[in-house]
Design a protein around this motif. Structure first.
Motif, mmCIF file in Angstrom:
data_model
loop_
_atom_site.group_PDB
_atom_site.id
_atom_site.type_symbol
_atom_site.label_atom_id
_atom_site.label_comp_id
_atom_site.label_asym_id
_atom_site.label_seq_id
_atom_site.Cartn_x
_atom_site.Cartn_y
_atom_site.Cartn_z
ATOM 1 N N ASN A 174 33.974 29.640 40.757
ATOM 2 C CA ASN A 174 34.023 30.951 41.410
ATOM 3 C C ASN A 174 32.637 31.479 41.720
ATOM 4 O O ASN A 174 32.422 32.147 42.731
ATOM 5 N N ASN A 175 31.658 31.181 40.829
ATOM 6 C CA ASN A 175 30.278 31.588 41.096
ATOM 7 C C ASN A 175 29.722 30.850 42.317
ATOM 8 O O ASN A 175 29.016 31.433 43.147
ATOM 9 N N LYS A 222 31.067 32.392 45.392
ATOM 10 C CA LYS A 222 30.376 33.653 45.709
ATOM 11 C C LYS A 222 29.010 33.374 46.349
ATOM 12 O O LYS A 222 28.577 34.095 47.254
ATOM 13 N N TYR A 270 38.762 35.610 41.748
ATOM 14 C CA TYR A 270 37.446 35.446 42.383
ATOM 15 C C TYR A 270 36.834 36.807 42.726
ATOM 16 O O TYR A 270 35.649 37.057 42.477
ATOM 17 N N LYS A 300 37.315 39.681 41.339
ATOM 18 C CA LYS A 300 36.965 40.470 40.155
ATOM 19 C C LYS A 300 35.846 39.834 39.323
ATOM 20 O O LYS A 300 35.349 40.451 38.380
ATOM 21 N N ALA A 301 35.489 38.593 39.670
ATOM 22 C CA ALA A 301 34.454 37.899 38.895
ATOM 23 C C ALA A 301 33.116 38.594 39.076
ATOM 24 O O ALA A 301 32.842 39.247 40.089
ATOM 25 N N ASP A 302 32.257 38.471 38.081
ATOM 26 C CA ASP A 302 30.940 39.090 38.136
ATOM 27 C C ASP A 302 30.112 38.487 39.258
ATOM 28 O O ASP A 302 30.328 37.332 39.662
ATOM 29 N N ALA A 303 29.152 39.271 39.736
ATOM 30 C CA ALA A 303 28.225 38.761 40.742
ATOM 31 C C ALA A 303 27.415 37.616 40.151
ATOM 32 O O ALA A 303 27.251 37.505 38.928
ATOM 33 N N ASP A 355 24.625 35.604 38.665
ATOM 34 C CA ASP A 355 23.453 36.007 37.889
ATOM 35 C C ASP A 355 22.424 34.883 37.941
ATOM 36 O O ASP A 355 22.434 33.965 37.120
#
Length: 931
Positions: free
Chosen positions: A796-797, A800, A852, A854-857, A859
């Motif tokens: 998912n990262n 993004k 996806y 709602k996943a964190d940005a 990092d």
């Protein structure tokens, strides 16, 4: 895709009315038989009509068969049937077409007669003949290869490479007189004899053709060489009936557009297996390159086609199985079967039921199949019913082309069809393929040129501006084979204005060109229920509105008829429900029988002696025939109804003007590019990149100007590493160094192989002008992906990251928002189709999209942040370096290669998810902005 019916119609009628009697037609029938079979005519030439019943049964059965075809079969053959053309055929005032009873017989010299003609090559050259190159030639390192034909068999011939021979071939790419050729070659007087001797050799070897060689398309060959037909010459006849008056009630045809639309939605495209295999093999060998067509088909240097290069193999038994292990049998009828399963009963279908397609509630696919710009419906009319024999073809000209030799109106009609196809697809050029090899069937291939371009394969060419095989380049774009003329710098698409069954040919280039007619379009719009459910004892009538797509059929076994008299046989047929009139046989080799006619049933019993099991098909004879002659006699006419639409179905393809034409293409080992393939398990590849390869790069950074990697799966999963050296002299040292870094993995088997390869730049994909910029970008991309291996981000990262990259591109204003959104939609649809996604799959992907979102940005650490910024800037700068027309393709190519590096396996599936998520993002933003 709105289809229309073309206003002009070619139709065909049998020689006799279906209500004629043998007695009244006997003398005319004898004349027709004399043209068809000299031997049988000698048997019956003196027989009078009143003597027919006293003839031996076998002779009478043969006569019956001839008469039967002359009443019921409309396929032109000698004078047994003829064609007509009706202009502006459809109206709502006329219900019949009136034709002349008397046929016009067009005589041509029979095609096999060409084999009796001989020409002195010396005399041809002395008489200043025209010379034309056999343009199938291409080069190996030391030789010229080309296609030759001996005794009807094609072969790949070869001679030593010679600069003067090549010069002659190039100057004869358009037909040229000998004297003009000599002048252009700037030959001195003392060398004339030597050159004439060479030209004679080239003609005998078939490297050159002369204007004494046949042409199958264009001016009639025999007339062109001045051979006038006379009574002793064998004849090829085309019979014609002139139309006196009348027209067809257009109301009969109102259901056709709806039927075509239905067929587009329920019939899957019949992809040619040979073409699919060719695309797969081509991509493995040539990837994105554009190569000469002849080279692609060379069995040694290229990939051949449909295993035809094996035709002359050592073991005929083994040869028949070549390639079968790679062919996956696809049941194209599965989807159609699903629509009919509710009708299918364990006991089969009940007699007399009619399947009405418009009332079935058939499940339609989301996307209709693309259909050709023109195609034909071969049909007849029985009162208020349209009875369809077949629907489809890659062009409507396929069925009418053979009649262009005999009638200028038909020639103009076919020209109009080809102009219609061309105007709908202005970015490409259609061309007809001139091919001949089967002397006994090539009469049906003789035709006028109705397309603007023509490609002649071992034919002399009479067209104004011939296409030549040596000019044709081939590439694969996506899942599509693209042909391009180098000279015209335009995509070209083959069409054959002939009904010749090309699967009979063993010439690979001809088979490929013919298969390309059907590429990615639905050219078969016929529906035969017996193909869906084979071996049933009975099949019902299938109908759409007033259009009969398939008649009733009954299975009859020879064993059921043994010992039956004509009356008993008739009673048996009546008992199982066989219609009053029925036919047996295949395609245009059918015979029509009347169930209650004793002579017909006697003939049917004789017919069954050579059969084991047959299907009898219902024949509907009209109460009032739509075609009559001036005496009111009715005929069973078969109409070639041409259907068309004017939507574009082909995109153009041009090679861009690349300013850097001197860019080096190939770097063997020892040159400035060092290229390795490291074979390993896909899950091991990231550990290799982040470990030994990263250490190697750091240790030798002063010697390496640039580098990049690609993941690949041909002949086993491997990493492709490419290093641009500051000094090519360091190549040996760096090869040894990399081997040392990988030695432990090689010894344990974690790396199965390390290979040093030749680097061939993908200039065909990226262009000479961009390849160096793309290589630098790949280096930036590789550095960014390498930095990610420190933290191993989740999928998912990574998605993004791609979304952030795409947002940067979108914000760069390189694309209009609506254009960019459309690109994302098209790519997403394409990947979804490739993965055959079903509703349940979309449900899962949509659920994953919510996770996806709602996943964190992402990092990033400082190193990764800098690498990502450099990567994004590089991506945009490469896009800026090309023009608008190339930018969309380049965007998808660069993103594709980034996904390839980002994920160590299942890259195409990850790419599908990325485009799907990007599309959802676009739709979400659009929805928010509209509120």
């Amino acid at each position: 895709m709105k289809v229309k019916i073309y206003p002009d119609v070619v139709f065909r009628t049998p020689k006799f009315s279906y209500k004629s009697s043998l007695f009244e037609c006997w003398e005319e029938l004898k004349v027709a038989i004399s043209i068809s079979s000299d031997a049988f005519y000698e048997t019956i030439r003196d027989v009078k009509a009143e003597e027919l019943n006293s003839l031996p049964p076998k002779v009478l059965f043969t006569i019956w068969k001839y008469f039967n075809r002359a009443k019921f079969r409309s396929t032109p053959y000698g004078t047994f049937a003829g064609f007509s053309i009706l202009n502006k055929a459809f109206n709502n005032t006329e219900l019949q077409v009136v034709v002349k009873e008397q046929q016009i017989v067009h005589e041509f010299i029979d095609w096999p007669y060409k084999n009796t003609l001989t020409f002195s090559l010396k005399d041809l050259l002395k008489n200043n003949c025209l010379l034309f190159t056999n343009s199938s030639y291409y080069f190996t390192t030391t030789s010229i290869r080309y296609i030759a034909c001996t005794d009807g068999l094609f072969e790949l011939a070869e001679i030593d490479k010679d600069d003067f021979v090549i010069e002659i071939l190039e100057k004869c790419l358009k037909p040229i007189n000998v004297n003009e050729l000599i002048e252009r070659l700037n030959i001195s007087a003392e060398r004339i004899d030597e050159v004439f001797s060479l030209l004679e050799d080239m003609l005998s070897l078939q490297l050159l053709l002369s204007n004494s060689d046949p042409n199958i398309i264009g001016d009639d060959y025999f007339q062109r060489i001045g051979l006038v037909s006379h009574v002793d010459f064998p004849k090829y006849l085309i019979a014609e009936r002139e139309v006196i008056s009348g027209g067809i009630d257009e109301k009969l045809l109102h259901g056709i557009p709806g039927l075509i639309n239905l067929m587009q939605h329920i019939l899957p495209i019949d992809g040619r297996d040979a073409l699919k295999q060719f695309i797969n093999k081509f991509m493995k060998k040539f990837e994105q390159k554009e190569v000469p067509l002849s080279l692609a088909l060379d069995p040694e240097m290229g990939i051949g086609y449909d295993e035809l290069e094996q035709a002359g193999g050592e073991d005929d038994f083994i040869a028949q199985f070549y390639g079968k292990q790679n062919k996956k049998k696809e049941d194209l009828t599965d989807k159609v079967k699903d629509n009919f399963k509710k009708l299918f009963k364990p006991a089969g279908f009940s007699s007399k039921e009619v399947i009405r397609l418009e009332k079935l509630g058939i499940h339609l696919s989301d996307k209709p199949a693309t259909i050709p710009n023109s195609f034909s419906m071969l049909m007849s009319v029985a009162d208020d019913l349209i009875c369809v024999d077949q629907t489809g073809g890659s062009t409507a000209n396929a069925l009418s082309g053979r009649f262009t030799m005999a009638n200028h109106k038909v020639y103009q009609h076919c020209n109009n069809i080809s102009n219609l196809e061309q105007s709908a697809n202005p970015d490409i050029l259609f061309f007809d393929v001139a091919y001949m090899v089967e002397t006994n069937v090539d009469n049906i291939n003789r035709r006028k040129l109705v397309y603007s371009k023509q490609l002649s394969i071992l034919n002399f060419d009479t067209s104004a501006d011939p296409l030549t095989l040596d000019d044709i380049m081939l590439s694969v774009q996506g899942d599509e084979v693209i042909l391009r003329s180098k000279r015209l710098n335009k995509r070209i698409v083959p069409r054959m204005a002939s009904a010749y069954n090309y699967s009979r040919s063993d010439l690979s280039v001809f088979r490929l060109l013919c298969d390309l007619q059907h590429q990615n379009i639905q050219t078969n719009l016929s529906l035969f229920i017996e193909n869906l459910f084979p071996e049933l004892e009975y099949y019902p009538k299938v109908q759409y509105q007033n259009i009969v797509l398939s008649q009733q059929k009954w299975q009859v076994k020879k064993a059921s008829l043994i010992g039956l008299s004509a009356a008993e046989c008739s009673a048996y047929l009546s008992k199982i429900g066989v219609s009053k009139h029925f036919k047996a046989g295949l395609s245009d080799q059918t015979l029509c029988f009347e169930r209650d006619n004793s002579m017909d049933i006697e003939a049917f019993i004789q017919y069954m002696q050579k059969q084991s099991t047959v299907y009898l098909e219902e024949v509907i004879l009209p109460e009032s025939s739509i075609v009559i002659d001036e005496k009111g006699k009715p005929y069973l006419a078969q109409f070639i109804l041409n259907i068309y639409h004017q939507e574009k179905i082909y995109d153009g393809f041009e090679q861009s003007d690349q300013s850097k034409t001197n860019v080096k293409q190939v770097f063997p080992p020892g040159k400035e590019w060092l290229y390795f393939e490291i074979y390993c398990h896909q899950q091991r590849s990231d550990a290799l990149l982040g470990g030994p390869i990263a250490y190697f790069l750091d240790a030798h950074k002063l010697q390496i100007k640039s580098w990049f990697f690609i993941r690949y799966n041909e002949n086993g999963y491997h990493l492709r590493l490419r290093f641009l050296l500051n000094d090519e002299k360091d190549g040996q040292e760096l090869t040894t160094a990399l081997a040392n870094y990988l030695e432990q993995d090689l010894s344990t088997g974690l790396v199965s192989d390390l290979q040093l390869r030749t680097y061939k730049r993908e200039t065909h994909r990226y262009g000479n002008d961009l390849i160096e910029d793309v290589e630098k970008h790949f280096a930036t991309d590789s550095e960014f992906v390498l930095s990610l291996l420190e933290t191993q981000p989740e999928a998912n990262n990574k998605y993004k990251m791609c979304a952030d990259l795409v947002e940067k591109v979108q914000n760069s204003a390189l694309f209009e928002n609506n254009v960019f959104a459309n690109v994302i939609r098209i790519m997403s649809d394409s990947f979804n189709d490739e993965h055959n996604l079903e509703p349940a799959d979309f449900k899962k992907i949509n659920a994953q999209y919510q996770i996806y979102r709602k996943a964190d940005a992402v990092d990033f650490n400082e190193n990764q942040e800098n690498a990502f910024e450099q990567f994004g800037l590089s991506f945009i700068n490469v896009l800026k370096a090309c023009n608008d027309t190339r930018r969309i393709q380049l965007f998808s190519d660069l993103l594709h290669m980034h996904v390839n590096r980002l994920f160590n396996k299942d890259q195409r599936t990850h790419e599908m998810i990325i485009y799907y998520f990007l599309l959802k993002d676009v739709q979400r933003r659009n929805a928010l902005s509209s509120n």
